[in-house]
Design a protein around this motif. Structure first.
Motif, PDB file in Angstrom:
ATOM      1  N   ASP A 842       0.849  -1.186   0.000  1.00  0.00           N
ATOM      2  CA  ASP A 842       0.000   0.000   0.000  1.00  0.00           C
ATOM      3  C   ASP A 842       0.887   1.239   0.000  1.00  0.00           C
ATOM      4  O   ASP A 842       2.069   1.186   0.332  1.00  0.00           O
ATOM      5  CB  ASP A 842      -0.961  -0.003   1.190  1.00  0.00           C
ATOM      6  N   SER A 843       0.301   2.318  -0.369  1.00  0.00           N
ATOM      7  CA  SER A 843       1.128   3.487  -0.656  1.00  0.00           C
ATOM      8  C   SER A 843       1.702   4.126   0.595  1.00  0.00           C
ATOM      9  O   SER A 843       2.523   5.015   0.511  1.00  0.00           O
ATOM     10  CB  SER A 843       0.317   4.526  -1.440  1.00  0.00           C
ATOM     11  N   TYR A 844       1.279   3.674   1.749  1.00  0.00           N
ATOM     12  CA  TYR A 844       1.853   4.242   2.966  1.00  0.00           C
ATOM     13  C   TYR A 844       3.052   3.448   3.459  1.00  0.00           C
ATOM     14  O   TYR A 844       3.756   3.889   4.350  1.00  0.00           O
ATOM     15  CB  TYR A 844       0.799   4.274   4.084  1.00  0.00           C
ATOM     16  N   SER A 845       3.231   2.265   2.896  1.00  0.00           N
ATOM     17  CA  SER A 845       4.248   1.379   3.440  1.00  0.00           C
ATOM     18  C   SER A 845       5.541   1.434   2.640  1.00  0.00           C
ATOM     19  O   SER A 845       5.567   1.809   1.470  1.00  0.00           O
ATOM     20  CB  SER A 845       3.746  -0.066   3.448  1.00  0.00           C
ATOM     21  N   LEU A 846       6.578   1.041   3.301  1.00  0.00           N
ATOM     22  CA  LEU A 846       7.882   0.890   2.670  1.00  0.00           C
ATOM     23  C   LEU A 846       8.284  -0.562   2.860  1.00  0.00           C
ATOM     24  O   LEU A 846       7.850  -1.209   3.804  1.00  0.00           O
ATOM     25  CB  LEU A 846       8.905   1.814   3.332  1.00  0.00           C
ATOM     26  N   ASN A 879      15.783   6.408   1.580  1.00  0.00           N
ATOM     27  CA  ASN A 879      16.052   7.295   0.458  1.00  0.00           C
ATOM     28  C   ASN A 879      15.667   8.728   0.852  1.00  0.00           C
ATOM     29  O   ASN A 879      14.618   8.949   1.447  1.00  0.00           O
ATOM     30  CB  ASN A 879      15.234   6.849  -0.756  1.00  0.00           C
ATOM     31  N   PRO A 880      16.517   9.695   0.526  1.00  0.00           N
ATOM     32  CA  PRO A 880      16.233  11.075   0.928  1.00  0.00           C
ATOM     33  C   PRO A 880      14.862  11.559   0.455  1.00  0.00           C
ATOM     34  O   PRO A 880      14.194  12.333   1.153  1.00  0.00           O
ATOM     35  CB  PRO A 880      17.351  11.879   0.266  1.00  0.00           C
ATOM     36  N   GLY A 916      10.943   3.826  -1.746  1.00  0.00           N
ATOM     37  CA  GLY A 916       9.993   2.774  -1.453  1.00  0.00           C
ATOM     38  C   GLY A 916      10.583   1.635  -0.643  1.00  0.00           C
ATOM     39  O   GLY A 916       9.884   0.713  -0.262  1.00  0.00           O
ATOM     40  N   THR A 917      11.887   1.710  -0.421  1.00  0.00           N
ATOM     41  CA  THR A 917      12.575   0.661   0.323  1.00  0.00           C
ATOM     42  C   THR A 917      13.266   1.312   1.514  1.00  0.00           C
ATOM     43  O   THR A 917      13.703   2.455   1.421  1.00  0.00           O
ATOM     44  CB  THR A 917      13.642   0.000  -0.586  1.00  0.00           C
TER      45      THR A 917
END
Lengths: 965, 449
Positions: A842-846, A879-880, A916-917
């Motif tokens: 989901d778009s909130y998760s990494l 990631n910045p 995303g990671t």
């Protein structure tokens, strides 16, 4: 080499009136040494580029224009060259150099670590004048200054030979020490505020020709003449570096790398070099402990073993053999592993054994994929990296690959979730989301078509990959995802590039030996599957479990559910070392009866019912197996503390207390039985292990042996019915309904890196005066792999294994093996269907990545005082852009949640981590990653939230930054 | 012999106010050679330079045309490197060439690059020469703007680039392989030849020509006037004009462009239009004919012509063209110690004999000067020298990679041979005098100079 008179491939040179044949291009100093003339030297080192700096090796060389002084370390031999190493001019010049080196060298030999093994001291004693003509004040510097936490520098003793500086730049790729100042004031030092923090710094101490570079763990510990030593193999990781283990007063005080050509070239990483400190750590277990009224109390071996035997027998009798499990074994020698494998299968009656703790690859992949050697990888032309950060987990393999990239044009193509220590050296480095390496591999193999995102990069990498076979370095990049995807990627690569071979990148010391010895569910000794080997081993051992057992994750899950009544932790510490701490805690806690056999009272051992003290590396002999499958000897140097025992002895004793006689009373007997029974090890006799050939290590039969008859290999992998159950365990990657094994497997292996290797074999053999052996190897073997001495040996063993008479167990010694029964075939990798891909995010998760660092919270490092401090607490790397999205700055404290738990930690910006990671190093001090990971899931998703208070801190600091300009 | 009236070649613009600008340079014939060369072939340019018999002006005196011919055919990229790291004590001619006529050097670089088919040239200027750096940079920018360097030079379709690089202050970088190391971004330390002959394995291990500033400054004139015209100046063995940097105890120290082979040391030192004689009416004690590393010359050498062959034969060298004059007031031991100190300070530290030996030699000399000399020191000086430069002969042999170490031996050998009594006087007047040893000839083992 008598036939070589027809075409002369050597050059003739004259050394002190003697005619000597040398190889074209060979340096004079090396040619002379081979011919028995040792030319003194300080800066020359055969594994580094010559610099001609110390001038000690200057000799008179005449190439037709009259004799002239030349440094023999820089002059290649030339036909007709005349060399005088003993002429008056030569001697005068060399004596002059020696005097120059000595004028400023302090005469503190009595307190110098090097005194007694110092080339400068030896040269001076042999040739130097008895008195100095130098009446001036010597150069003075502050006595040793720390270059790093491990290495000290005494600049007064330094003779500026450029060995350490060349090593750090040329070999290690860590140009952190350099010459400073000029002329007489030249010194070796670090750059300001930049310590010599290299994983390989200890090598500079070993190659220093004087006592200028000092290792903190060894400094003032011993005099060389007090040292006793054996040759052994490092087991700090799976590379298998050969090294000398040196002791004084029954304590190991130093490890020195030994130069073996196929493996470590004399180098060691600092972890392997300095971890001996753990041997004499105060925390070592010296006596058994048993639990009495909820407390572990000291006990005698007899009492403890009786408790174990009774506890396990009771569990077996009440809940069945399948309720017993043995976890661990990668720390053991091959012999130990074999005996434990035999004990588990034939006495305990369980197949629930696993040397890997959910951090490895399925045994079927490690044992079944066609294997590559380190040399083959370095000579391959193209290597695909599918796995961990090699620099962190297998440092000396990193050195070998780095050398091949920098000096031999090796091309690396990396598929990884984050940047690694090798990224800078790659021709192409592609990022994939955790759990999606198989998809990236498919895209790469499809030439970059159909790739999500930046298809250009993939297409470029595909162009670099080419069409031919490659070598793939295969391991686990992240413990926060299941190995399914990387195994699928390997299978796809093998299918698309027949002939591709694999070099395992599993890191645990002797994990490959443990797998060879059957310490994995469904696998029996000799790289045989339970199904294929059942009859054979039932004959040899008496009985073998019927059903495939559980792996580590399965065992812990079962234990958590109360289905494991007896658990043996064989040097395993799931609480610290299993990727999923929650599951480990429930598993160890839920197991009925727990036995820990370990050197330290680990967190898991603290929960055990019985703790048995084990002897470890340096305290026991046997053999170990590296990531190539190469078998080399371990040798005992010191006695184990207290009453700590060797693992195989514990197993034999335990068996006897459980009413079974394993019939094994010595390491040699064990090895003989392995050689007789384990198909992959047939032919590797004790006698061969004692030959000089074995000093480089012996390779058993290649896994990817060629099917000469072309018969389609049948499925050999286990195909137990409960595929879905196995999948739920997250470990069985070879479900039964997969396509048949690649037929290409049997045909593609003929085109390995060939010619060069066999030439190497010949010259190596010549060096050992063993041409006949090579001829033997060649005879009767199909010229299949063709890659050097190692392969030659492999082929022999292979041929032997495939039906030669010694390949069958003689039956002698152990009762059982029926006459004439063919030995079972070794495991072949069968490609499974690619996993369907990780669950949607989901778009909130990494998505979490968790790899390892060299220095971690592991037992060896933490019990080695010199290394413990190097394991720094690791922040979350983000990631910045992701940080920015959350309104955070690097260094902010954040809240990180997974399905398991929520943690508060520091987040740092890292461009090496893709968007995303997020990356969190595994098993660092503080041990956070394992708390987040759910080992039963394919991937681990996390959410990152700002902390209300700390976001204020963050914004305040950013204000400060902006106002501060 | 006398001062000849041969035309000046490379110092013609030294007195012009605008000689260093593109306008001034072009007004006085600048870049005409380039345009002419671009209309002919690289081989033609190479032929003219070969015909000129132009000896390298950096020190070794190797013919430039021959050197250019050493480049292996068809190996590209190849580079031209200009050695502007002029550091030999007493040498300051290249600095003036770069300060006062930078375009002449740039044109020389272009012509040489054209001749050897190099697409990139590097001008390495000594770090301390701030004015030369600034003027060269200004000139190069002008030349780029005028289309004389860079892409499609002067509309010819031929392109090349010139890169400026400032040194960081090391004498050793004047040695060509050390210069290449430095240019590659490493410590300036010499490489062993072989295998690292620059023409074969030079910058970035590619074929490379390394030429001195003065050498290249001559190329535009040679291309314009023909190699034969240049060869017609001087003598057959030493052709053309050459700059000499005269310093020391003369009335008129300075850089003079004189005809080689026909001018003598006496002309250079004594002619009123040149050195003007020893200062204050003094007498000559010794002079260094070609830079601090050259063995010393004396009164009897004054009438030798400024010719490489003649000076070589007489046991020294013309080297970098630095002539240092010492009058009768000079203390030979101090002069010797001063020169040795220079080399000890500039030793790069690579080779043991040079790194340790030059400093040791200086320490011994310092001790002698301080009154702590011993009789054994004279033998020690020579034996240490012998361990750096076996035989203490000329041309020197060496236990080192480059000739820097042996350079420190030259002044010691010269001073001890000629002025041994001065050394002995220091020892005799010092604290360790004792009895003078009898019958020991410390110079016996040293080849006669």
């Amino acid at each position: 080499m008598a036939e070589q008179t027809e075409v002369k491939t050597t050059v003739s040179i004259t050394i002190d009136g003697r005619t000597v044949e040398a190889q074209p291009g060979e340096l004079l100093i090396a040619a002379a040494e081979r011919a028995g003339t040792y030319i003194p030297r300080f800066c020359y080192h055969p594994r580094m580029e010559p610099v001609g700096m110390c001038r000690m090796c200057i000799v008179e060389v005449d190439t037709g224009r009259g004799p002239a002084l030349q440094p023999s370390c820089m002059i290649p031999v030339a036909d007709g060259m005349t060399v005088s190493t003993e002429s008056e001019v030569t001697k005068k010049a060399q004596d002059g150099v020696l005097e120059f080196l000595l004028i400023n060298h302090p005469l503190d030999c009595p307190v110098c670590d090097k005194g007694g093994e110092c080339p400068l001291q030896d040269q001076t004693l042999a040739f130097g004048p008895g008195e100095s003509r130098f009446v001036e004040e010597k150069r003075h510097y502050a006595k040793p200054i720390p270059l790093s936490d491990l290495v000290y520098m005494d600049r007064e003793r330094c003779i500026l030979c450029d060995r350490c500086t060349r090593f750090s730049t040329e070999v290690a790729g860590d140009p952190l020490i350099t010459f400073v100042n000029r002329g007489n004031a030249t010194e070796v030092n670090t750059f300001p505020d930049d310590p010599f923090a290299s994983y390989f710094s200890g090598n500079t101490v070993q190659i220093c020709p004087v006592g200028a570079l000092l290792a903190r763990p060894y400094r003032f510990k011993a005099r060389p003449w007090d040292l006793d030593q054996v040759e052994s193999t490092c087991t700090a990781c799976a590379v298998g570096c050969r090294m000398a283990v040196q002791s004084s007063s029954d304590a190991v005080v130093r490890h020195l790398g030994i130069d073996v050509d196929p493996v470590n070239w004399g180098w060691l990483c600092d972890k392997g070099r300095f971890d001996f400190e753990a041997l004499s750590d105060e925390g070592r277990l010296t006596t058994p402990f048993v639990r009495r009224e909820d407390e572990l109390v000291e006990a005698s071996w007899s009492e403890a073993l009786t408790r174990v035997a009774e506890g396990l027998a009771d569990a077996r009798d009440r809940h069945g053999a399948a309720s017993l499990a043995v976890l661990g074994g990668a720390r053991l020698a091959n012999e130990d592993a074999y005996v434990w494998s035999k004990l588990a299968r034939s006495v305990l009656g369980t197949d629930n054994v696993d040397a890997q703790l959910g951090d490895g690859l399925p045994a079927e992949a490690v044992l079944g994929l066609p294997r590559a050697t380190i040399d083959a990888a370095c000579a391959a032309g193209t290597v695909v990296l599918l796995g961990p950060d090699i620099k962190e987990e297998l440092p000396v393999l990193y050195l070998r690959l780095r050398d091949a990239v920098v000096h031999k044009g090796l091309r690396l193509i990396e598929l990884s979730p984050t940047e690694t220590g090798l990224t800078r050296l790659t021709a192409a480095s592609l990022r994939h989301r955790p759990g999606e390496v198989a998809q990236l591999m498919d895209a790469l193999l499809a030439g970059g078509r159909g790739t999500r995102g930046d298809g250009v990069e993939v297409a470029e990498a595909a162009a670099l990959l080419g069409d031919g076979p490659v070598v793939c370095v295969l391991g686990r990049a992240s413990l926060a995802e299941s190995p399914d995807s990387v195994v699928a990627a390997a299978g796809a690569l093998l299918e698309a590039r027949p002939g591709t071979t694999f070099l395992s990148a599993l890191r645990r010391g002797n994990v490959h030996g443990a797998l060879d010895m059957g310490l994995a569910p469904g696998v029996l000794p000799g790289r045989v599957s339970l199904d294929d080997g059942r009859a054979w081993f039932a004959d040899a051992w008496g009985s073998v479990p019927e059903a495939r057992g559980l792996d580590a994750t399965g065992t812990l899950s079962a234990a958590a559910a109360g289905r494991i009544s007896g658990l043996v932790l064989l040097g395993a510490d799931p609480l610290a070392d299993f990727p999923d701490r929650d599951l480990a805690r429930r598993g160890v806690g839920g197991a009925g009866f727990v036995v820990a056999i370990d050197a330290f009272l680990t967190p898991s051992a603290q929960q055990a019912d019985v703790v048995l003290p084990a002897a470890v590396f340096g305290e026991r002999g046997g053999t170990t197996t590296n990531l190539e499958g190469r078998i080399s000897r371990l040798n005992q140097k010191v006695t184990a503390p207290g009453s700590a025992r060797v693992d195989w002895m514990i197993a034999v004793e335990l068996a006897s207390r459980m009413g079974a006689d394993l019939g094994l009373e010595s390491l040699e007997e064990i090895w003989d039985e392995i050689e007789r029974i384990a198909p992959s090890h047939a032919g590797l006799t004790s006698d061969r292990l004692r030959t000089s050939e074995a000093l480089d290590g012996l390779l058993p039969a290649a896994t990817a042996d060629v099917e000469t008859e072309g018969a389609p290999p049948t499925m050999s992998q286990v195909d137990e019915p409960g595929t879905s159950a196995a999948a739920a365990q997250g470990t069985d990657h070879l479900p039964g309904n997969v396509q048949t094994e690649e037929s290409s497997l049997g045909t593609g292996t003929g085109s390995g890196p060939g010619a060069e290797g066999s030439e190497g074999a010949a010259s190596m053999a010549a060096a050992f005066g063993a041409e006949a052996d090579v001829a033997d190897y060649g005879e009767g073997t199909t010229p299949a792999e063709g890659g050097g001495e190692a392969e030659a040996i492999a082929l022999t063993a292979d041929a032997v294994a495939q039906g030669a008479s010694v390949g069958e167990p003689s039956g002698g010694g152990t009762e059982g093996a029926s006459e004439g029964a063919a030995s079972p075939r070794t495991i072949r990798f069968a490609r499974s269907a690619a996993p369907s891909g990780p669950p949607k995010i989901d778009s909130y998760s990494l998505r979490l990545v968790s790899g390892r660092k060299l220095y971690d919270a592991g037992t060896l490092v933490q019990h080695s005082p010199s290394l413990a401090g190097l394991a720094a607490a690791a922040p979350l790397r983000v990631n910045p852009a992701d940080l920015h999205r959350l309104g955070l700055t690097s260094g902010a404290r954040i809240r990180l949640s997974s399905s398991r738990t929520t943690l508060v930690m520091v987040a740092e910006a890292d461009l090496g981590v893709p968007r995303g990671t997020v990356a969190l190093t595994f098993n660092q001090v503080g041990q956070l990653a394992a708390d987040l990971i759910d080992a039963t899931m394919a991937v681990t998703d996390v959410r990152l939230e700002t902390l209300a208070e700390t976001s204020r801190v963050g914004s305040r600091s950013s204000r400060r930054e902006s106002s501060g300009g | 012999m006398a001062v000849t009236d041969a035309p000046k070649i490379i110092t013609t613009r030294f007195d012009l106010d605008d000689g260093r600008t593109l306008a001034g340079y072009e007004r006085t014939g600048g870049y005409e050679s380039l345009r002419a060369a671009l209309a002919s072939s690289p081989a033609d340019v190479l032929a003219e330079v070969k015909a000129a018999n132009l000896q390298g002006r950096g020190g070794a005196g190797f013919p430039a045309g021959t050197k250019w011919g050493f480049l292996p055919a068809d190996v590209h990229p190849r580079y031209l490197v200009v050695n502007g790291d002029e550091s030999e004590p007493g040498t300051y001619k290249d600095r003036l060439l770069m300060e006062r006529d930078p375009h002449q050097l740039i044109e020389g670089v272009l012509l040489a690059s054209y001749a050897v088919e190099a697409k990139q040239a590097f001008i390495y200027v000594r770090g301390e020469m701030a004015v030369a750096q600034e003027r060269l940079a200004t000139a190069l920018n002008e030349a780029y703007a005028a289309g004389l360097v860079g892409r499609d030079i002067a509309g010819s379709g031929w392109s090349m680039d010139v890169v400026l690089h400032w040194g960081a202050g090391a004498y050793i970088v004047g040695e060509e392989t050390a210069l290449i190391e430095s240019l590659e971004g490493r410590r300036g330390m010499p490489r062993l030849k072989p295998p690292f002959f620059p023409a074969v394995k030079g910058l970035y291990l590619q074929p490379t020509i390394v030429n001195n500033v003065e050498t290249l400054a001559n190329i535009p004139w040679i291309v314009r006037n023909g190699g034969a015209a240049f060869a017609g100046l001087g003598t057959e063995e030493s052709a053309g004009m050459r700059l000499f940097a005269l310093s020391g105890h003369v009335r008129n120290p300075g850089v003079y462009e004189v005809e080689m082979g026909r001018t003598t040391f006496r002309d250079l030192i004594e002619a009123p239009v040149l050195g003007g004689g020893i200062r204050d009416g003094g007498t000559l004690k010794a002079f260094i004919p070609g830079g601090a590393s050259a063995p010393w010359f004396y009164e009897e050498h004054l009438d030798l012509p400024l010719s490489k062959a003649t000076v070589d034969k007489a046991g020294s060298m013309l080297g970098s063209g630095a002539v240092v004059v010492m009058d009768h007031t000079t203390d030979a031991v101090k002069a010797c110690a001063r020169i040795v100190r220079f080399f000890a300070h500039e030793s790069c530290g690579k080779c043991t004999p040079c790194r340790e030996g030059t400093t040791w030699l200086h320490q011994i000399l310092q001790r002698i000067l301080a009154g702590d000399g011993r009789w054994s020191d004279l033998e020690l000086l020579l034996d240490v020298s012998d361990n750096i430069s076996p035989g203490i002969a000329w041309p020197p042999r060496q236990t080192t990679i480059c000739p820097l170490g042996p350079s420190a031996v030259s002044p010691i050998a010269s001073a001890l041979r000629r002025f041994r009594p001065e050394f002995e006087a220091y020892i005799e007047g010092g604290r360790h005098a004792g009895a003078r040893p009898v019958g020991v000839d410390v110079l016996a083992g040293v080849a006669a100079g």
